[in-house]
Design a protein around this motif. Structure first.
Motif, PDB file in Angstrom:
ATOM      1  N   ASN A   1      82.721 -26.516  -3.531  1.00  0.00           N
ATOM      2  CA  ASN A   1      82.353 -27.614  -4.942  1.00  0.00           C
ATOM      3  C   ASN A   1      81.801 -26.714  -5.839  1.00  0.00           C
ATOM      4  OD1 ASN A   1      81.342 -29.373  -6.411  1.00  0.00           O
ATOM      5  ND2 ASN A   1      80.368 -30.586  -5.214  1.00  0.00           N
TER       6      ASN A   1
ATOM      7  N   SER B   1      80.611 -27.245  -9.003  1.00  0.00           N
ATOM      8  CA  SER B   1      79.763 -27.770  -9.887  1.00  0.00           C
ATOM      9  C   SER B   1      78.387 -27.744  -9.561  1.00  0.00           C
ATOM     10  CB  SER B   1      80.327 -29.198 -10.187  1.00  0.00           C
ATOM     11  OG  SER B   1      79.983 -30.211  -9.297  1.00  0.00           O
ATOM     12  N   VAL B   2      77.430 -27.077 -10.228  1.00  0.00           N
ATOM     13  CA  VAL B   2      76.299 -27.233 -10.196  1.00  0.00           C
ATOM     14  C   VAL B   2      75.258 -27.823 -11.236  1.00  0.00           C
ATOM     15  CG1 VAL B   2      76.093 -25.261  -8.436  1.00  0.00           C
ATOM     16  CG2 VAL B   2      75.987 -24.864 -10.967  1.00  0.00           C
ATOM     17  N   GLY B   3      74.574 -28.335 -10.972  1.00  0.00           N
ATOM     18  CA  GLY B   3      73.608 -29.060 -11.793  1.00  0.00           C
ATOM     19  C   GLY B   3      72.881 -28.011 -12.583  1.00  0.00           C
TER      20      GLY B   3
HETATM   21  C1  LIG Z   1      80.055 -31.461  -6.257  1.00  0.00           C
HETATM   22  O1  LIG Z   1      78.507 -31.326  -6.391  1.00  0.00           O
HETATM   23  C2  LIG Z   1      78.133 -32.094  -7.547  1.00  0.00           C
HETATM   24  C3  LIG Z   1      76.604 -31.930  -7.251  1.00  0.00           C
HETATM   25  O2  LIG Z   1      76.462 -30.381  -7.387  1.00  0.00           O
HETATM   26  C4  LIG Z   1      78.318 -33.609  -7.033  1.00  0.00           C
HETATM   27  O3  LIG Z   1      77.734 -34.615  -8.148  1.00  0.00           O
HETATM   28  C5  LIG Z   1      79.864 -33.925  -6.872  1.00  0.00           C
HETATM   29  O4  LIG Z   1      79.970 -35.242  -6.281  1.00  0.00           O
HETATM   30  C6  LIG Z   1      80.434 -32.782  -6.053  1.00  0.00           C
HETATM   31  N1  LIG Z   1      81.792 -33.024  -5.897  1.00  0.00           N
HETATM   32  C7  LIG Z   1      82.411 -33.200  -4.715  1.00  0.00           C
HETATM   33  C8  LIG Z   1      83.908 -33.383  -4.753  1.00  0.00           C
HETATM   34  O5  LIG Z   1      82.007 -33.253  -3.619  1.00  0.00           O
END
Ligand SMILES: *[C@@H]1O[C@H](CO)[C@@H](O)[C@H](O)[C@H]1NC(C)=O
Ligand SMILES: *[C@@H]1O[C@H](CO)[C@@H](O)[C@H](O)[C@H]1NC(C)=O
Ligand SMILES: *[C@@H]1O[C@H](CO)[C@@H](O)[C@H](O)[C@H]1NC(C)=O
Length: 323
Positions: free
Chosen positions: A51, A53-55
């Motif tokens: 994953n 995506s990081v804040g």
């Molecule tokens: C990935 O991480 C973000 C926050 O860091 C979160 O909001 C998101 O739901 C995650 N995505 C998955 C597919 O787990």
């Protein structure tokens, strides 16, 4: 008397000798065990999609008109080094600061660090603090985060300079390089040996991680220039559709090999070797229209940006001549 003395001594020598032999065997075995158990690669690869995506916890406001975005890979506790950078090579002339922008990218660090980071950011407005634990985030993931940041926030800027905290750069030369280079391209110290290191060591790369004996040409020393507004975005996309997203082993390869080597080769972006970006702290200079110019150095033990920047400036712009 003499005799008994001698007969007592001989076994003692033998004893000492045997002990040393045994100890050295044990030590050798222990070192090998240690190396094996601390190896960075694992035969049982973690292939679950990562994953990415990081804040974002802190980030500066976007500056208009940036042509060269310089992102320095840093860690939360490196306040002193960041301050040295601000008062040396990132202290830009009014003119240069219109088009060149320097920011520091890091993870969130320990809780006790948070207050200080907020203060530092209030004062300097140049920190990008991402929501991951810096102590456990690997360098390639950080480079990925930097490319992603550039792609999202500074999509139209022509160039990205990726640097490490121990690099010292002359940014006016990078800006000129950015201006005069036809995109897309990656510029840096790209003449490094490409052999894959396979011998017994913590960093040895097994065949199951990288099967070929040579890496594609890549650019080392921690700092390199990506020319082309869309290039960071293309590298991010390439990373997401490659082993980078599905193999933890792959993400443990050196960050420069991954991004300036393997993924660049994959999307067909040329790498161009530029002299005067050195791996040591001894500056090298290229000659251009009769004058010396340097791009960057890499500090080893003596981490003093101010001093090394001064050293670079001393020779920069002097005539190339007989000395
Ligand atoms: C990935 O991480 C973000 C926050 O860091 C979160 O909001 C998101 O739901 C995650 N995505 C998955 C597919 O787990
Ligand atoms: C940057 O340079 C200017 C003049 O060259 C100087 O007055 C200023 O104090 C410097 N800034 C920092 C943070 O060192
Ligand atoms: C690795 O080991 C091989 C033989 O096992 C040797 O020929 C080679 O020189 C070594 N390479 C390095 C970089 O130590």
């Amino acid at each position: 008397m003499q005799r008994t003395h001698r007969t007592r001594l001989v076994p003692l020598h033998v004893y000492v000798f045997l002990t040393l032999v045994i100890l050295s065997l044990v030590a050798k075995h222990a070192i090998l065990l240690r190396l094996t158990s601390f190896a960075v690669f694992n035969e049982m690869d973690d292939t679950s999609p990562f994953n990415f995506s990081v804040g974002v916890r802190l980030e500066p406001k976007k500056q208009r008109g940036v042509e060269v975005l310089v992102l320095v890979s840093s860690m939360p506790q490196e306040h002193r080094l960041r301050q040295q950078i601000r008062s040396s090579w990132a202290n830009l002339s009014k003119e240069l600061s219109q088009t060149v922008r320097v920011e520091f990218v890091m993870g969130r660090g320990k809780t006790k660090e948070t207050q200080r980071l907020h203060e530092e950011h209030r004062r300097h407005n140049d920190l990008v603090v991402l929501d991951f634990d810096d102590a456990y985030y690997e360098l390639p993931l950080k480079t990925f985060a930097m490319l992603n940041y550039k792609a999202k926030k500074y999509l139209e800027s022509k160039c990205l300079v990726k640097a490490d905290i121990d690099n010292v750069l002359l940014l006016h030369n990078y800006q000129r390089l950015c201006e005069e280079t036809v995109a897309p391209a990656i510029l840096g110290k790209c003449d490094v040996p490409r052999g894959v290191f396979r011998n017994q060591s913590k960093w040895a790369v097994p065949q199951y991680v990288y099967p070929f004996s040579l890496y594609p040409p890549y650019c080392s020393t921690g700092t390199y220039l990506l020319v082309g507004a869309k290039l960071p975005k293309r590298l991010v996309e390439s990373a997401l559709s490659s082993q980078f997203s599905t193999s933890k082993n792959f993400r443990m390869l050196p960050e420069d090999v991954i991004f300036t080597g393997i993924l660049s080769e994959r999307i067909g972006v040329r790498r161009r070797h530029v002299g005067a970006m050195t791996f040591s702290e001894v500056p090298e200079f290229v000659c251009r229209n009769g004058f010396r110019h340097a791009y960057s150095i890499h500090m080893s033990r003596d981490k003093n940006h101010v001093k090394h920047h001064r050293k670079l400036l001393k020779v920069e712009g002097t005539p190339c001549g007989f000395f």
